[in-house]
Design a protein around this motif. Structure first.
Motif, short mmCIF file in Angstrom:
data_model
loop_
_atom_site.label_atom_id
_atom_site.label_comp_id
_atom_site.label_asym_id
_atom_site.label_seq_id
_atom_site.Cartn_x
_atom_site.Cartn_y
_atom_site.Cartn_z
N ASP A 199 0.84 -1.21 0.00
CA ASP A 199 0.00 0.00 0.00
C ASP A 199 0.87 1.26 0.00
O ASP A 199 0.55 2.25 -0.68
CB ASP A 199 -0.92 0.01 1.22
CG ASP A 199 -2.02 -1.06 1.12
OD1 ASP A 199 -2.28 -1.52 -0.01
OD2 ASP A 199 -2.59 -1.42 2.17
N LEU A 200 1.97 1.21 0.75
CA LEU A 200 2.88 2.35 0.80
C LEU A 200 3.53 2.57 -0.57
O LEU A 200 3.65 3.71 -1.04
CB LEU A 200 3.96 2.11 1.86
CG LEU A 200 5.02 3.20 2.03
CD1 LEU A 200 4.37 4.51 2.46
CD2 LEU A 200 6.08 2.77 3.04
N ASP A 201 3.93 1.48 -1.22
CA ASP A 201 4.54 1.58 -2.55
C ASP A 201 3.55 2.18 -3.55
O ASP A 201 3.91 3.02 -4.38
CB ASP A 201 5.00 0.21 -3.03
CG ASP A 201 6.22 -0.30 -2.27
OD1 ASP A 201 6.88 0.53 -1.61
OD2 ASP A 201 6.51 -1.51 -2.33
N SER A 203 1.07 4.18 -2.94
CA SER A 203 0.87 5.60 -2.66
C SER A 203 2.03 6.45 -3.15
O SER A 203 1.88 7.65 -3.39
CB SER A 203 0.69 5.81 -1.15
OG SER A 203 1.87 5.48 -0.44
N ASN A 204 3.20 5.82 -3.33
CA ASN A 204 4.37 6.53 -3.83
C ASN A 204 4.56 6.38 -5.33
O ASN A 204 5.60 6.77 -5.88
CB ASN A 204 5.63 6.04 -3.10
CG ASN A 204 5.65 6.46 -1.64
OD1 ASN A 204 5.14 7.52 -1.28
ND2 ASN A 204 6.23 5.63 -0.78
N GLY A 205 3.56 5.77 -5.98
CA GLY A 205 3.63 5.63 -7.43
C GLY A 205 4.32 4.39 -7.93
O GLY A 205 4.65 4.29 -9.11
N TYR A 206 4.55 3.43 -7.05
CA TYR A 206 5.21 2.19 -7.44
C TYR A 206 4.23 1.03 -7.25
O TYR A 206 3.08 1.13 -7.58
CB TYR A 206 6.49 1.98 -6.63
CG TYR A 206 7.53 3.05 -6.86
CD1 TYR A 206 8.30 3.06 -8.01
CD2 TYR A 206 7.73 4.07 -5.92
CE1 TYR A 206 9.25 4.04 -8.24
CE2 TYR A 206 8.68 5.06 -6.13
CZ TYR A 206 9.43 5.04 -7.29
OH TYR A 206 10.36 6.01 -7.51
N THR A 224 0.06 -4.89 -10.04
CA THR A 224 -0.16 -4.03 -8.87
C THR A 224 -1.15 -4.63 -7.88
O THR A 224 -1.42 -4.03 -6.84
CB THR A 224 -0.67 -2.65 -9.31
OG1 THR A 224 -1.87 -2.81 -10.09
CG2 THR A 224 0.38 -1.92 -10.14
N ARG A 236 14.16 -3.19 0.24
CA ARG A 236 14.39 -2.06 -0.67
C ARG A 236 13.87 -2.40 -2.06
O ARG A 236 13.86 -3.56 -2.47
CB ARG A 236 15.88 -1.71 -0.74
CG ARG A 236 16.48 -1.26 0.59
CD ARG A 236 17.96 -0.99 0.42
NE ARG A 236 18.59 -0.58 1.68
CZ ARG A 236 19.88 -0.31 1.80
NH1 ARG A 236 20.69 -0.43 0.76
NH2 ARG A 236 20.36 0.08 2.97
N THR A 246 11.20 -0.07 -11.92
CA THR A 246 11.52 -0.06 -10.49
C THR A 246 10.38 -0.71 -9.72
O THR A 246 9.22 -0.34 -9.89
CB THR A 246 11.73 1.37 -9.99
OG1 THR A 246 12.83 1.96 -10.69
CG2 THR A 246 12.04 1.38 -8.49
N ARG A 248 9.47 -3.84 -6.24
CA ARG A 248 9.94 -4.54 -5.04
C ARG A 248 10.00 -6.03 -5.31
O ARG A 248 8.98 -6.66 -5.55
CB ARG A 248 9.04 -4.23 -3.85
CG ARG A 248 9.66 -4.60 -2.50
CD ARG A 248 8.76 -4.17 -1.36
NE ARG A 248 8.63 -2.73 -1.27
CZ ARG A 248 9.51 -1.91 -0.68
NH1 ARG A 248 10.59 -2.42 -0.13
NH2 ARG A 248 9.29 -0.62 -0.63
#
Length: 330
Positions: A199-201, A203-206, A224, A236, A246, A248
């Motif tokens: 969810d954090l990724d 929100s950061n566009g990843y 996604t 990371r 890019t 995870r």
């Protein structure tokens, strides 16, 4: 080592063609890197001669040098041969009958290292990281290979059924194995943590994960989705070497190896135990508990029951279970 090859090769550079052909055949990125490395070493070994100018004699000379000068194992020698056979058959498309006559090194038959139940528990107690301990538990409790464990996707965990779906295991095979009841809560917690990170990724566009084969084209939104995320995501983000995207990836398997090695030493276990030893222990302990060899074969994903039979030899006591006459003396 340079990638430069003789200028006589027509079209794109040979190694680029090798990579392209490997991807068409859906070989993993690991196999791709390994095969390219062996092909480069083969070409450089023969003074950068073009592979089309070489044949059986040159391949055997290269393999012999690996065995004699480098003292590599039979498995490593066969890996090099597989890379060269792929080069000649799939890339150069040379119909050479001698390819089938190249002799593969014979791997010596060795019994696997197996831990006792007590030793498994002793090593486990020395691993502090909860994620690494959970992977350790899956290797022993479900019989997973190390890469199968770190590559688990959330969609492959069936909590209610108590099952794990192993996708694209060794040999490209799928199978189902058990999820130990005692790990359900820990796996559920790990999945929640993976979701929070995902969810954090997002929100950061990843938040796009690598998908096998052409699934990213067929299902553009799957990359996604939570279902396709890794159960054990890396701390990371990284760049996909093929797509350049890019994202995870999964946790590096070397972290598990680095955790187990000192744990074995700290537990005072005088055996060359590795993460894969837990899979051997899983198999041996199931046989010892009375489960049949065919069930074990399915859980391990072996194509041939002869591979599974090795654990029946491990299970026997020394001397094939024969009681020593010394033990019968008064």
């Amino acid at each position: 080592m340079s990638n430069n090859l003789p200028p006589s090769f027509p079209g794109p550079r040979l190694l680029d063609v090798v990579r392209e052909r490997l991807r068409v055949k859906h070989y993993s990125i690991r196999t791709e890197k390994t095969y390219v490395t062996w092909i480069k070493r083969y070409i450089h070994f023969h003074g950068k001669r073009h592979p089309k100018e070489m044949g059986k004699a040159q391949i055997e000379a290269f393999l012999t040098a690996l065995a004699v000068k480098r003292n590599v194992s039979a498995a490593t020698q066969n890996q090099a041969l597989s890379a060269l056979l792929f080069l000649y058959r799939e890339v150069l498309e040379m119909p050479l009958p001698w390819l089938d006559d190249v002799v593969r090194a014979k791997r010596p038959a060795r019994l696997p290292v197996v831990l006792t139940r007590k030793e498994v528990a002793q090593i486990r107690s020395q691993i502090e990281d909860p994620r690494l301990k959970l992977i350790y538990d899956l290797l022993y409790g479900s019989g997973l290979r190390l890469m199968e464990a770190v590559r688990l996707r959330i969609k492959d965990i069936e909590l209610e059924r108590g099952a794990i779906l192993v996708r694209d295991g060794k040999g490209g095979k799928d199978r189902i194995t058990m999820l130990p009841d005692c790990l359900v809560d820990a796996i559920s917690t790990q999945i929640r943590q993976a979701k929070a990170l995902h969810d954090l990724d997002l929100s950061n566009g990843y938040g796009r994960v690598w998908l096998p084969h052409a699934l990213s084209v067929k299902y553009p939104n799957a990359a996604t989705s939570l279902a396709w995320q890794y159960v054990f995501p890396a701390a990371r983000m990284s760049i996909d070497p093929r797509s350049g995207n890019t994202g995870r990836h999964h946790l590096d398997e070397k972290q598990v190896q680095r955790a187990v090695k000192p744990a074995v030493k700290a537990a005072g276990i005088n055996k060359p135990a590795t993460p894969h030893t837990l899979r051997h222990s899983f198999a041996t302990h199931l046989l010892d508990s009375g489960y049949d060899i065919r069930t074990l074969q399915e859980l391990l994903g072996h194509s041939d029951v002869k591979t599974t039979m090795i654990y029946t030899h491990v299970l026997n006591k020394g001397g094939r279970g024969v009681k020593s006459p010394l033990d019968t003396l008064d």
